[in-house]
Design a protein around this motif. Structure first.
Motif, PDB file in Angstrom:
ATOM      1  N   PHE A   1       0.842  -1.203   0.000  1.00 31.07           N
ATOM      2  CA  PHE A   1       0.000   0.000   0.000  1.00 31.07           C
ATOM      3  C   PHE A   1       0.872   1.246   0.000  1.00 31.07           C
ATOM      4  O   PHE A   1       1.856   1.317   0.740  1.00 31.07           O
ATOM      5  N   LEU A   2       0.516   2.227  -0.841  1.00 33.22           N
ATOM      6  CA  LEU A   2       1.249   3.499  -0.888  1.00 33.22           C
ATOM      7  C   LEU A   2       0.270   4.670  -0.861  1.00 33.22           C
ATOM      8  O   LEU A   2      -0.793   4.621  -1.503  1.00 33.22           O
ATOM      9  N   ASN A   3       0.649   5.724  -0.139  1.00 31.13           N
ATOM     10  CA  ASN A   3      -0.104   6.980  -0.177  1.00 31.13           C
ATOM     11  C   ASN A   3       0.861   8.140  -0.334  1.00 31.13           C
ATOM     12  O   ASN A   3       1.610   8.476   0.578  1.00 31.13           O
ATOM     13  N   LEU A   4       0.840   8.737  -1.526  1.00 34.35           N
ATOM     14  CA  LEU A   4       1.628   9.936  -1.806  1.00 34.35           C
ATOM     15  C   LEU A   4       0.702  11.059  -2.267  1.00 34.35           C
ATOM     16  O   LEU A   4       1.080  11.913  -3.051  1.00 34.35           O
ATOM     17  N   SER A   5      -0.545  11.046  -1.777  1.00 34.68           N
ATOM     18  CA  SER A   5      -1.520  12.055  -2.209  1.00 34.68           C
ATOM     19  C   SER A   5      -1.795  13.065  -1.104  1.00 34.68           C
ATOM     20  O   SER A   5      -1.202  14.143  -1.093  1.00 34.68           O
ATOM     21  N   ARG A   6      -2.670  12.715  -0.155  1.00 36.49           N
ATOM     22  CA  ARG A   6      -3.001  13.603   0.956  1.00 36.49           C
ATOM     23  C   ARG A   6      -3.052  12.778   2.238  1.00 36.49           C
ATOM     24  O   ARG A   6      -3.574  11.662   2.249  1.00 36.49           O
ATOM     25  N   GLY A   7      -2.556  13.350   3.326  1.00 31.12           N
ATOM     26  CA  GLY A   7      -2.506  12.604   4.572  1.00 31.12           C
ATOM     27  C   GLY A   7      -3.862  12.299   5.162  1.00 31.12           C
ATOM     28  O   GLY A   7      -4.049  11.259   5.804  1.00 31.12           O
ATOM     29  N   PHE A   8      -4.841  13.179   4.941  1.00 34.94           N
ATOM     30  CA  PHE A   8      -6.123  13.014   5.616  1.00 34.94           C
ATOM     31  C   PHE A   8      -7.050  12.013   4.921  1.00 34.94           C
ATOM     32  O   PHE A   8      -8.156  11.762   5.400  1.00 34.94           O
ATOM     33  N   VAL A   9      -6.623  11.427   3.827  1.00 39.87           N
ATOM     34  CA  VAL A   9      -7.517  10.491   3.132  1.00 39.87           C
ATOM     35  C   VAL A   9      -7.435   9.080   3.697  1.00 39.87           C
ATOM     36  O   VAL A   9      -8.277   8.233   3.395  1.00 39.87           O
ATOM     37  N   VAL A  10      -6.431   8.796   4.545  1.00 37.83           N
ATOM     38  CA  VAL A  10      -6.205   7.436   5.032  1.00 37.83           C
ATOM     39  C   VAL A  10      -6.294   7.380   6.557  1.00 37.83           C
ATOM     40  O   VAL A  10      -5.802   8.265   7.250  1.00 37.83           O
TER      41      VAL A  10
ATOM     42  N   SER B   1       4.191   2.385   2.078  1.00 40.16           N
ATOM     43  CA  SER B   1       5.018   3.580   1.904  1.00 40.16           C
ATOM     44  C   SER B   1       4.113   4.786   2.029  1.00 40.16           C
ATOM     45  O   SER B   1       3.099   4.889   1.320  1.00 40.16           O
ATOM     46  N   VAL B   2       4.466   5.704   2.918  1.00 39.59           N
ATOM     47  CA  VAL B   2       3.623   6.867   3.201  1.00 39.59           C
ATOM     48  C   VAL B   2       4.474   8.128   3.144  1.00 39.59           C
ATOM     49  O   VAL B   2       5.518   8.208   3.802  1.00 39.59           O
ATOM     50  N   ASP B   3       4.033   9.086   2.366  1.00 40.77           N
ATOM     51  CA  ASP B   3       4.766  10.346   2.193  1.00 40.77           C
ATOM     52  C   ASP B   3       4.010  11.537   2.769  1.00 40.77           C
ATOM     53  O   ASP B   3       4.578  12.619   2.895  1.00 40.77           O
TER      54      ASP B   3
END
Length: 397
Positions: free
Chosen positions: A224-233, A251-253
């Motif tokens: 799972f990766l999130n490089l978009s917006r922190g509040f969506v997950v 991976s989280v950015d």
């Protein structure tokens, strides 16, 4: 005019604005609301990145601000509707760091698939752990992209070149590139792909949309990766799924709350979990991307100041204006109500002003008309300003 650039914006932006005759002040970090209000007194143009929030309260106390440049993709940190209501134009950089984000996604997928962070950590601790258990190639794997915009679509192309099978889901009807397959629902995508990466925008409706229910739909041992917006997950839910082994790596950015300045303390429920990569919102933080963002947004601000151009504005009607030597240009932002253009032209006609060129566009409740004239009597200017529909009027010589 005076510009304030915050958050370590690339020096090229300062150079472009200074060459355009604009006084520029730069500051390295983000500012909180009270600090920002003080800093914006007498400022015409403000440049920010993702951590400075320009709220309705800030705008209400910064009457001189005419334009905002978001030197990043997202604009959810700006009260865009309030800015539009005050005739303040906002620009962002929707394309400049796309490649940088895509390359980081690909790198992190490979790192997680090979469990490189764990191998690296073991060697740093003096442990030789040479084995192939849990390490995989990405060739032939199924990549699921949530959000098929500028980043998602380019990721699709690059991933396919590396041998990944690409699936995507988007709420809008997007053209599939290459051999990518469009899924009809998020559920279909989550149950199909072995790697899920989020590339959704910052609209408020996306807050918290990926949580326990969505993680449960994912295939066992997915990445799972999130490089978009922190509040969506829901990161607490992500931690639970990582600890249970349902999710094999993440991976989280981006994070719901991020430090405002480099070196500040950071905490996350994802810290200390094996095969989890945490990066400090650096998806677009390459020298190449930051230079291009600096050039792109600063040029938009410059062209607005000197030409009245609002091309690619995120909150006001878009007009592309050519440079015009001689004469005067009237930049008139107004309420989008019937008859405004007739009133403007009537005032000019009453004062014997010949219109040499004129463009009009509207967006929502705001209209924008730019009029080129040879001369503009003071009385005509005063009448245009006093029109009840006028939001903001500026004369460009």
């Amino acid at each position: 005019m005076k510009a304030l650039l915050l958050e370590n914006i690339h020096p090229l932006a300062e150079s472009i604005l200074r060459e355009a005759g604009i006084e520029v002040e730069t500051r390295s970090g983000a500012l909180d609301e009270a600090e920002l209000v003080d800093a914006l007194q007498g400022v015409d143009l403000v440049g920010i990145r993702s951590k400075t929030e320009i709220t309705a309260e800030v705008l209400a106390q910064a009457p001189s601000v005419q334009a905002i440049g978001a030197f990043c993709i997202g604009t959810n940190q700006i009260a865009l509707s309030d800015a539009a209501a005050k005739g303040i134009v906002a620009f962002n950089a929707p394309f400049s760091n796309t490649r940088s984000v895509v390359e980081l996604v690909i790198a992190e997928i490979i790192v997680m698939a090979r469990r490189l962070t764990e191998k690296d950590g073991a060697l740093h601790q003096g442990v030789w752990d040479k084995n192939a258990t849990g390490a995989h190639e990405i060739r032939g794997r199924k990549l699921g992209i949530v959000g098929y915009g500028n980043i998602g679509s380019q990721l699709s192309v690059v991933a396919e070149m590396l041998g990944l099978q690409v699936f995507f889901y988007d709420t809008d009807d997007k053209l599939a590139l290459g051999n990518a397959h469009r899924c009809d629902s998020l559920e279909e995508l989550l149950q199909t792909a072995e790697v899920i990466t989020l590339h959704v925008d910052g609209r408020s409706g996306n807050a918290g949309f990926f949580g326990a229910e969505q993680f449960a739909m994912m295939r066992p041992r997915s990445l799972f990766l999130n490089l978009s917006r922190g509040f969506v997950v829901d990161y607490d839910s992500l931690r639970e799924n990582l600890e249970s082994g349902h999710i094999a790596g993440a991976s989280v950015d981006v994070f719901p709350t991020e430090p405002k300045r480099r070196g500040d303390a950071f905490e996350s429920p994802l810290q200390g979990i094996p095969n989890v990569i945490l990066t400090p919102h650096i998806g677009g933080s390459t020298e190449e991307a930051q230079e291009d963002i600096g050039r792109f947004v600063a040029t938009k601000l410059r062209d607005f100041v000197h030409r009245g151009t609002t091309t690619l504005s995120v909150n006001l009607p878009s007009l592309t204006m050519e440079a015009r030597p001689g004469g005067r240009r009237i930049s008139h932002l107004h309420l989008n109500t019937p008859g405004v253009l007739a009133k403007v032209n009537g005032i000019l006609a009453d004062h014997g002003v010949n219109i040499e060129g004129q463009l009009l566009n509207t967006k929502g409740e705001v209209g924008y008309v730019v009029t080129d004239v040879a001369d503009l009597p003071h009385e005509a200017l005063a009448q245009l300003k006093s029109m009840p529909e006028t939001i903001r009027l500026r004369v460009i010589d």
